[in-house]
Design a protein around this motif. Structure first.
Motif, PDB file in Angstrom:
ATOM      1  N   SER A  70      88.522  94.083  -0.757  1.00 17.13           N
ATOM      2  CA  SER A  70      87.104  94.348  -1.055  1.00 17.13           C
ATOM      3  C   SER A  70      86.208  93.925   0.108  1.00 17.13           C
ATOM      4  CB  SER A  70      86.684  93.588  -2.320  1.00 17.13           C
ATOM      5  OG  SER A  70      86.501  92.219  -2.002  1.00 17.13           O
ATOM      6  N   ASP A  71      84.961  94.421   0.086  1.00 18.60           N
ATOM      7  CA  ASP A  71      83.990  94.066   1.126  1.00 18.60           C
ATOM      8  C   ASP A  71      83.527  92.615   1.003  1.00 18.60           C
ATOM      9  OD1 ASP A  71      84.098  96.627   2.050  1.00 18.60           O
ATOM     10  OD2 ASP A  71      82.354  97.310   0.905  1.00 18.60           O
ATOM     11  N   PHE A  72      83.788  91.993  -0.147  1.00 12.15           N
ATOM     12  CA  PHE A  72      83.262  90.643  -0.403  1.00 12.15           C
ATOM     13  C   PHE A  72      84.229  89.544   0.025  1.00 12.15           C
ATOM     14  CE2 PHE A  72      81.879  93.590  -3.772  1.00 12.15           C
ATOM     15  CZ  PHE A  72      80.529  93.653  -3.453  1.00 12.15           C
ATOM     16  N   PHE A  73      85.464  89.931   0.300  1.00 12.69           N
ATOM     17  CA  PHE A  73      86.550  88.967   0.490  1.00 12.69           C
ATOM     18  C   PHE A  73      86.241  87.892   1.541  1.00 12.69           C
ATOM     19  CE2 PHE A  73      90.520  87.930   2.810  1.00 12.69           C
ATOM     20  CZ  PHE A  73      91.174  87.236   1.816  1.00 12.69           C
ATOM     21  N   LEU A  74      85.879  88.312   2.736  1.00 15.13           N
ATOM     22  CA  LEU A  74      85.710  87.363   3.840  1.00 15.13           C
ATOM     23  C   LEU A  74      84.619  86.335   3.534  1.00 15.13           C
ATOM     24  CD1 LEU A  74      86.585  86.499   6.675  1.00 15.13           C
ATOM     25  CD2 LEU A  74      84.896  88.091   7.597  1.00 15.13           C
ATOM     26  N   GLU A  75      83.462  86.797   3.088  1.00 17.04           N
ATOM     27  CA  GLU A  75      82.352  85.880   2.780  1.00 17.04           C
ATOM     28  C   GLU A  75      82.706  84.976   1.599  1.00 17.04           C
ATOM     29  OE1 GLU A  75      79.436  85.315   4.398  1.00 17.04           O
ATOM     30  OE2 GLU A  75      80.085  86.690   5.967  1.00 17.04           O
ATOM     31  N   ASP A  76      83.474  85.507   0.665  1.00  8.91           N
ATOM     32  CA  ASP A  76      83.913  84.682  -0.478  1.00  8.91           C
ATOM     33  C   ASP A  76      84.784  83.524   0.000  1.00  8.91           C
ATOM     34  OD1 ASP A  76      82.623  86.440  -2.130  1.00  8.91           O
ATOM     35  OD2 ASP A  76      84.423  87.193  -3.144  1.00  8.91           O
ATOM     36  N   VAL A  77      85.707  83.819   0.909  1.00  8.39           N
ATOM     37  CA  VAL A  77      86.593  82.763   1.422  1.00  8.39           C
ATOM     38  C   VAL A  77      85.771  81.728   2.187  1.00  8.39           C
ATOM     39  CG1 VAL A  77      88.583  82.224   2.883  1.00  8.39           C
ATOM     40  CG2 VAL A  77      88.582  84.316   1.548  1.00  8.39           C
ATOM     41  N   ILE A  78      84.803  82.195   2.960  1.00  8.14           N
ATOM     42  CA  ILE A  78      83.939  81.263   3.702  1.00  8.14           C
ATOM     43  C   ILE A  78      83.203  80.347   2.716  1.00  8.14           C
ATOM     44  CG2 ILE A  78      81.878  81.114   5.186  1.00  8.14           C
ATOM     45  CD1 ILE A  78      82.955  83.736   6.550  1.00  8.14           C
TER      46      ILE A  78
END
Lengths: 276, 87
Positions: A70-78
């Protein structure tokens, strides 16, 4: 050892606030299925500010991030790399998604692999060994049955193979085994029976989707005091006999040997770890 | 930065605040607040909203807020989300 993992939608300011005082051992702030698509970013913003501001005391905090594709993955992990967060719940855990997560997740954070696809089930041996950050396996019965194209029932026969396979892999690789949520939030008796069943398979904990389920889970996971008393007697007697060179003996008509001793010791240790 | 469209963030549930940002033809920041704790905390809530807007470079907007007892960090988060939705 955590007995209960309570999902809290990260979009809900009031629920985040009240999660500080709920009895659940661990909180999973949900950025995935519990949050509507058009609320994903604002939920993450709210969660970040809540983590910065609120004191969750001794609660173990996890964040269920969005799918690796998903497009949200990276910011979610951060967001999940926040110092107060213990780790992430990785949805649709498969080799590819775990690889993606390991690339961006802080090495000090733990990962609970949410097994909710047929591919995830058959990749369990690899998932358990890919990183020391993987500390637990969590069964996602609803998505798994959807992925298999079968109806989800309370009896749970459709997820039986996955449920047993997951706990066996958890035991083999010394990981936490956490069972799928019980979705009928009014049926406490059904929840209690299911917790007792999965505990008999070796599960350590269960996910709660409502705060009222937490107490039921904790009660159902309590070890029978009589069994605990018996286990303590076995351990004491075995250790005494062992100093005298005896490996097998009779205690109140029951044969006690090394496996019986180890099982009794495990029961005591498990209860001690579970006692808050 | 001027607000050029209407955006919203938050809810009307307890402990939350619904923030609506609109263009302001006057070219200033104007805050309209309704709150269950307006008498007790109205000034403080408005100050948090204003500083959050200013910290994000907003110089002109009409900000309408319905507060249901949100804590400071929730107010900041909701204002920030309403700003993000302008982008």
């Amino acid at each position: 050892m955590n007995r209960s993992y309570l999902f809290i939608p990260a979009s809900n300011a009031g629920m985040i606030l009240s999660s500080m005082v709920l009895d659940a051992d661990a909180i999973i702030f949900d950025l995935e299925d519990g949050v509507a698509l058009n609320q994903k970013i604002s939920a993450r913003t709210l969660l970040q500010h809540s983590l910065d501001t609120l004191d969750f005391l001794d609660k173990t905090l996890y964040v269920r991030i969005n799918n690796a594709s998903s497009d949200f993955f990276l910011e979610d992990v951060i967001c999940a790399n926040h110092p107060k967060v213990h780790g992430v719940v990785l949805p649709k855990a498969e080799i590819k998604s775990l690889e993606a997560c390991l690339k961006v997740l802080d090495p000090s954070k733990t990962i609970l692999c949410l097994i909710e696809s047929a591919l995830g089930v058959i990749q369990l041996p690899q998932l358990c060994q890919m990183s020391s950050q993987v500390k637990g396996l969590l069964l996602g019965g609803e998505d798994l049955s959807a992925d298999c194209g079968v109806e989800r029932t309370q009896a749970g026969h459709e997820i039986d193979y996955a449920r047993k396979s997951l706990v066996m892999h958890a035991k083999a690789f010394n990981l936490m085994a956490i069972d799928t949520p019980f979705v009928d939030i009014e049926d406490h008796q059904g929840l209690k029976e299911e917790v007792k069943y999965v505990a008999s398979l070796g599960y350590d904990a269960k996910v709660a989707i409502n705060p009222r389920q937490v107490h039921v889970i904790h009660e159902a996971l309590k070890v029978d005091p009589l069994k605990l008393k018996e286990a303590k007697m076995i351990v004491e007697a075995f250790e005494k006999q062992r100093t005298q060179g005896v490996g097998v003996f009779n205690l109140n008509g029951k044969m006690i040997d090394e496996p019986v001793y180890l099982k009794a010791k495990h029961l005591i240790e498990k209860e001690e770890r579970r006692t808050p | 930065m001027n607000i050029t469209q209407t955006t919203q963030a938050g809810t009307l549930e307890s402990n939350d605040i619904l923030v609506t940002l609109k263009p302001n033809p006057e070219g200033t920041i104007e805050i309209h607040l309704q709150s269950v704790v307006l008498k007790q905390f109205g000034k403080q809530i408005k100050a948090i909203i204003l500083s959050t807007l200013q910290n994000h470079g907003i110089t002109s907007c009409l900000c309408e807020c319905e507060d249901k007892g949100a804590l400071d960090h929730v107010i900041i988060a909701r204002v920030e989300s309403a700003i993000q939705r302008q982008l």
